[in-house]
Design an enzyme around this catalytic site. Structure first.
Site, PDB file in Angstrom:
ATOM      1  N   SER A   1      32.551  36.824  21.057  1.00 52.38           N
ATOM      2  CA  SER A   1      33.093  37.872  21.922  1.00 52.38           C
ATOM      3  C   SER A   1      32.539  39.228  21.540  1.00 52.38           C
ATOM      4  CB  SER A   1      34.621  37.895  21.799  1.00 52.38           C
ATOM      5  OG  SER A   1      35.171  39.036  22.416  1.00 52.38           O
TER       6      SER A   1
ATOM      7  N   TYR B   1      42.234  38.483  17.419  1.00 54.43           N
ATOM      8  CA  TYR B   1      41.324  37.730  18.283  1.00 54.43           C
ATOM      9  C   TYR B   1      39.880  37.960  17.847  1.00 54.43           C
ATOM     10  CZ  TYR B   1      38.496  36.608  22.387  1.00 54.43           C
ATOM     11  OH  TYR B   1      37.532  36.111  23.214  1.00 54.43           O
TER      12      TYR B   1
END
Length: 351
Positions: free
Chosen positions: A153, A178
Site C-alpha cells: 500500500s 494498517y
C-alpha cells in the site's frame, strides 16, 4: 491502458480476496485472457457483504453456492473460475487447498483494509495481514509456487514529504497499524525470497477507484451522500491530494506482472521486487469532488473537517520502474473514471 498482446502460457492463479474490489476485477481480467482462477475470500462484514456476493455473481457464483462451497473437496467452478470461502489465516485448511490444487501463481489481495478502522480494531489487521500472509508464504514455500504477487500500500510511505513517492524512499515510519502490517508484508516477503528463492512482487497500490468499489472509500462515500442529499465530510479542509488510480489500469498492470515469466529474475538472483502502482499523478481532492458533482448533476454540501488520525496530506506514485519493466502506462482520466463509477452506482443502487 492499451492491452498488451498476450502470448503467455495459460496458468492457474489463486486470487485471494476474490470477492473484494480489486480481486474481483483481477479475476475477470485473468479469466478473459484464458487463465484458470481459484478465488478465495472469507466474505467478512467489514462492509456490505451483499456487494461482495454481487461481485461473485458477476463471476458466475450464486450467493448460496458461495456459502455452500466452503470446503476443499466441494468447490464451485464456473467457466474456469472456482470459488472457496476461507480465511487465509486458517493454518489447517489453506495448506490442504495448495496440496489439492495445481496452483502456478498466487496473487494475495486478501487483507483487512482501511486506515481508520485499524485504529478501532487492530487485532483484525494482525490476524489477516500478518498471520494470514505468513500462511500464504509458507504455502508458497512448500508447494512450488512459481511467483507470489501481493498487495502492499501507498500507506507505507507515512509522512514522507518527498514527492513523488519512490520505492527508494525510506518507509520505516508508518502512521497507522494498517500501514505497519503492509510494511511487515514486504519484510516477510523479502525474508522468504532470500531464504527459499521464491519470486515475490509487492505492489504499493495508490487510491484505487472505479465501478464495484468499496463503500468505505471516498468516491463511494461522496457519491452516496450526494445521491441522498446528505453532506459530505471533507477532511483537512479539502487540502488533500491523492494519486487516484482507475481499477482497470491497476488490473492491467497486475496482469502484466502475472503473465511475465520469472526465469530472468531467477537467473539474475532478483527474487524480491517492490513496485509502486498508481496513476503517476496527484489530483486535488476538491477537483475530484467537482467531477463527482458534475456527474451527479448537483453540488455537494461540504463539511470541512480537520485531518483524521493516520491520514496523510498528499500521495503521488513514481511508477518509472513499472513502466520500464512491464510497459505499465495508466491512461484513464479522472473525468472518465468518475463518470464510469457514477454510472455503475446509479445502475446498481437505483435501477
Amino acid at each position: 491502458m492499451t492491452n498488451q498482446s498476450n502470448n503467455s502460457v495459460k496458468k492457474t492463479v489463486l486470487v485471494t480476496g476474490a470477492a473484494g474490489f480489486i480481486g474481483f476485477h483481477l479475476a475477470k481480467k485473468l479469466l478473459s485472457e484464458g487463465h484458470s482462477v481459484i478465488g478465495l475470500d472469507n466474505i467478512n462484514d467489514y462492509y456490505d457483504i451483499n456487494l461482495k456476493y454481487a461481485r461473485l455473481l458477476e463471476l458466475g457464483i450464486e450467493k448460496n453456492e458461495a456459502e455452500t462451497y466452503n470446503n476443499l473437496c466441494n468447490s464451485k467452478t464456473h467457466n474456469s473460475f472456482s470459488f472457496i470461502k476461507m480465511n487465509i489465516e486458517d493454518r489447517e485448511a489453506l495448506p490442504i487447498l495448495f496440496k489439492n490444487q495445481d496452483i502456478h501463481i498466487v496473487c494475495n489481495l486478501a487483507a483487512q483494509a482501511g486506515v481508520r478502522y485499524s485504529i478501532e480494531n487492530p487485532e483484525a489487521y494482525v490476524d489477516s495481514n500478518v498471520t494470514g500472509f505468513l500462511n500464504i508464504l509458507e504455502c508458497c514455500r512448500h508447494h512450488n509456487i512459481k511467483h507470489l504477487v501481493y498487495a502492499s500500500s501507498s500507506s507505507v510511505y507515512g509522512l514522507n514529504k518527498k514527492i513523488p513517492f519512490s520505492t527508494d524512499d525510506n518507509v520505516d515510519n508508518p502512521i497507522s497499524l494498517y500501514a505497519a502490517t503492509k510494511k511487515s508484508n514486504e519484510l516477510m516477503a523479502h525474508t522468504y525470497s532470500h531464504l527459499f528463492k521464491i519470486p515475490t512482487t509487492g505492489l504499493r497500490f495508490f487510491t484505487v477507484y472505479g465501478p464495484w468499489g468499496r463503500p468505505d472509500m471516498a468516491l463511494f462515500l461522496f457519491t452516496d451522500a450526494i445521491s441522498k442529499n446528505k453532506p459530505i465530510k471533507v477532511f483537512n479542509n479539502g487540502q488533500m491530494e491523492r494519486d487516484f488510480t482507475y481499477v482497470d489500469d491497476i488490473v492491467e498492470g497486475v496482469t502484466r506482472i502475472i503473465n511475465k515469466e520469472t526465469a530472468e529474475r531467477i537467473q539474475s538472483n532478483k527474487f524480491y521486487k517492490i513496485y509502486n502502482i498508481g496513476n503517476n499523478n496527484s489530483v486535488k481532492l476538491l477537483d475530484f469532488i467537482k467531477e463527482i458533482e458534475i456527474n451527479m448533476g448537483k453540488e455537494a454540501e461540504k463539511l470541512m473537517l480537520p485531518m483524521q488520525p493516520g491520514d496523510v496530506e498528499r500521495t503521488w506514485a513514481n511508477v518509472d520502474d513499472l513502466i520500464k519493466d512491464y510497459d505499465y502506462r495508466p491512461n484513464t482520466s479522472i473525468k472518465n473514471g468518475v463518470k464510469n463509477f457514477v454510472q455503475w452506482y446509479n445502475k446498481y443502487y437505483n435501477s
